[in-house]
Write a protein that holds these residues in place. Structure first.
Motif, PDB file in Angstrom:
ATOM      1  N   LEU A  30      50.668  -2.413  58.491  1.00  0.00           N
ATOM      2  CA  LEU A  30      49.575  -2.769  57.593  1.00  0.00           C
ATOM      3  C   LEU A  30      48.248  -2.250  58.142  1.00  0.00           C
ATOM      4  CD1 LEU A  30      48.546  -4.240  55.089  1.00  0.00           C
ATOM      5  CD2 LEU A  30      48.365  -6.302  56.490  1.00  0.00           C
ATOM      6  N   ARG A  31      48.011  -2.450  59.444  1.00  0.00           N
ATOM      7  CA  ARG A  31      46.773  -1.965  60.051  1.00  0.00           C
ATOM      8  C   ARG A  31      46.676  -0.450  59.977  1.00  0.00           C
ATOM      9  NH1 ARG A  31      47.304  -4.400  65.404  1.00  0.00           N
ATOM     10  NH2 ARG A  31      48.540  -6.075  64.578  1.00  0.00           N
ATOM     11  N   ILE A  32      47.776   0.214  60.244  1.00  0.00           N
ATOM     12  CA  ILE A  32      47.776   1.677  60.191  1.00  0.00           C
ATOM     13  C   ILE A  32      47.548   2.157  58.763  1.00  0.00           C
ATOM     14  CG2 ILE A  32      49.250   3.722  60.434  1.00  0.00           C
ATOM     15  CD1 ILE A  32      50.455   2.366  62.933  1.00  0.00           C
ATOM     16  N   SER A  33      48.233   1.540  57.803  1.00  0.00           N
ATOM     17  CA  SER A  33      48.089   1.990  56.413  1.00  0.00           C
ATOM     18  C   SER A  33      46.692   1.719  55.876  1.00  0.00           C
ATOM     19  CB  SER A  33      49.137   1.349  55.520  1.00  0.00           C
ATOM     20  OG  SER A  33      48.917  -0.031  55.409  1.00  0.00           O
ATOM     21  N   THR A  34      46.057   0.602  56.273  1.00  0.00           N
ATOM     22  CA  THR A  34      44.698   0.339  55.805  1.00  0.00           C
ATOM     23  C   THR A  34      43.691   1.270  56.460  1.00  0.00           C
ATOM     24  OG1 THR A  34      44.398  -1.430  57.421  1.00  0.00           O
ATOM     25  CG2 THR A  34      45.106  -2.069  55.208  1.00  0.00           C
ATOM     26  N   TRP A  35      44.034   1.826  57.595  1.00  0.00           N
ATOM     27  CA  TRP A  35      43.145   2.770  58.258  1.00  0.00           C
ATOM     28  C   TRP A  35      43.380   4.185  57.737  1.00  0.00           C
ATOM     29  CZ3 TRP A  35      43.773   6.913  61.744  1.00  0.00           C
ATOM     30  CH2 TRP A  35      42.603   7.342  62.342  1.00  0.00           C
ATOM     31  N   VAL A  36      44.642   4.576  57.586  1.00  0.00           N
ATOM     32  CA  VAL A  36      44.990   5.938  57.192  1.00  0.00           C
ATOM     33  C   VAL A  36      44.878   6.134  55.677  1.00  0.00           C
ATOM     34  CG1 VAL A  36      46.898   7.607  57.101  1.00  0.00           C
ATOM     35  CG2 VAL A  36      46.470   6.337  59.193  1.00  0.00           C
ATOM     36  N   GLY A  37      45.258   5.137  54.895  1.00  0.00           N
ATOM     37  CA  GLY A  37      45.294   5.258  53.436  1.00  0.00           C
ATOM     38  C   GLY A  37      43.996   5.760  52.821  1.00  0.00           C
ATOM     39  N   PRO A  38      42.863   5.103  53.094  1.00  0.00           N
ATOM     40  CA  PRO A  38      41.608   5.574  52.497  1.00  0.00           C
ATOM     41  C   PRO A  38      41.227   6.992  52.949  1.00  0.00           C
ATOM     42  CG  PRO A  38      41.340   3.344  53.316  1.00  0.00           C
ATOM     43  CD  PRO A  38      42.685   3.816  53.779  1.00  0.00           C
ATOM     44  N   ARG A  39      41.559   7.340  54.171  1.00  0.00           N
ATOM     45  CA  ARG A  39      41.239   8.690  54.652  1.00  0.00           C
ATOM     46  C   ARG A  39      42.080   9.743  53.943  1.00  0.00           C
ATOM     47  NH1 ARG A  39      39.926   5.014  57.990  1.00  0.00           N
ATOM     48  NH2 ARG A  39      38.231   5.204  59.467  1.00  0.00           N
TER      49      ARG A  39
END
Length: 172
Positions: A30-39
């Motif tokens: 979840l932390r990775i996806s919330t960081w990578v997703g918007p980028r």
């Protein structure tokens, strides 16, 4: 007795590792996806913007500020609420008339319009990609007709179109 303790130790280690995987990995994902997703989304949007700019330079020059999103839908609805109801209905009616004329003249718009009505972002992206791959003469004709239609809308309802534009512009 030593073998039993070894097996118990390995069993507890395995159980602890399983618990860590079950508890920590979803949180980490979840932390990775919330960081990578918007980028990734910003990168994809930038790529689409470059392609759109080269395929439809006139439309890009006129509407590069427009950022379609659920937030912009809310802003659009807010702008319509600020108009007198009869004027809002007239503006919507004229927009739909002009959009219908565009759809009749350019059947290649049908998948894109259907994806917008269905609010399917993936289909919208693929339909937009297809529109950008049209032959140059078809793209130019489509661009010319869209700009003409927008100018017609703006010419008939300058006050209300300016209101809508002002609400949709970033930082407004």
């Amino acid at each position: 007795m030593g073998d039993a303790w070894t097996w118990l130790g390995w069993g507890l280690t395995l159980l602890l590792a399983l618990a860590v995987v079950v508890l920590v990995v979803p949180a980490t994902r979840l932390r990775i996806s919330t960081w990578v997703g918007p980028r990734l989304a910003a990168s994809y949007q930038k790529q689409i913007g470059k392609q759109f700019k080269s395929a439809y330079p006139g439309l890009y020059a006129r509407f590069s500020w427009l950022q379609p999103s659920s937030a912009s839908q809310d802003l659009l609805q807010g702008a319509f609420r600020q108009m007198p109801p009869t004027e809002a209905q007239r503006l919507i009616g004229e927009f739909q008339r002009l959009a219908g004329n565009l759809e009749q003249r350019h059947d290649e718009l049908a998948p894109f319009v259907a994806a917008i009505r269905a609010q399917d972002a993936q289909k919208q992206a693929s339909a937009l990609q297809a529109l950008m791959k049209l032959k140059a003469d078809r793209r130019q004709a489509l661009e010319k007709d869209v700009l003409w239609a927008y100018d017609q809308l703006h010419g008939r309802f300058p006050k209300w179109v300016k209101l809508v534009e002002s609400r949709l512009r970033p930082g407004a």
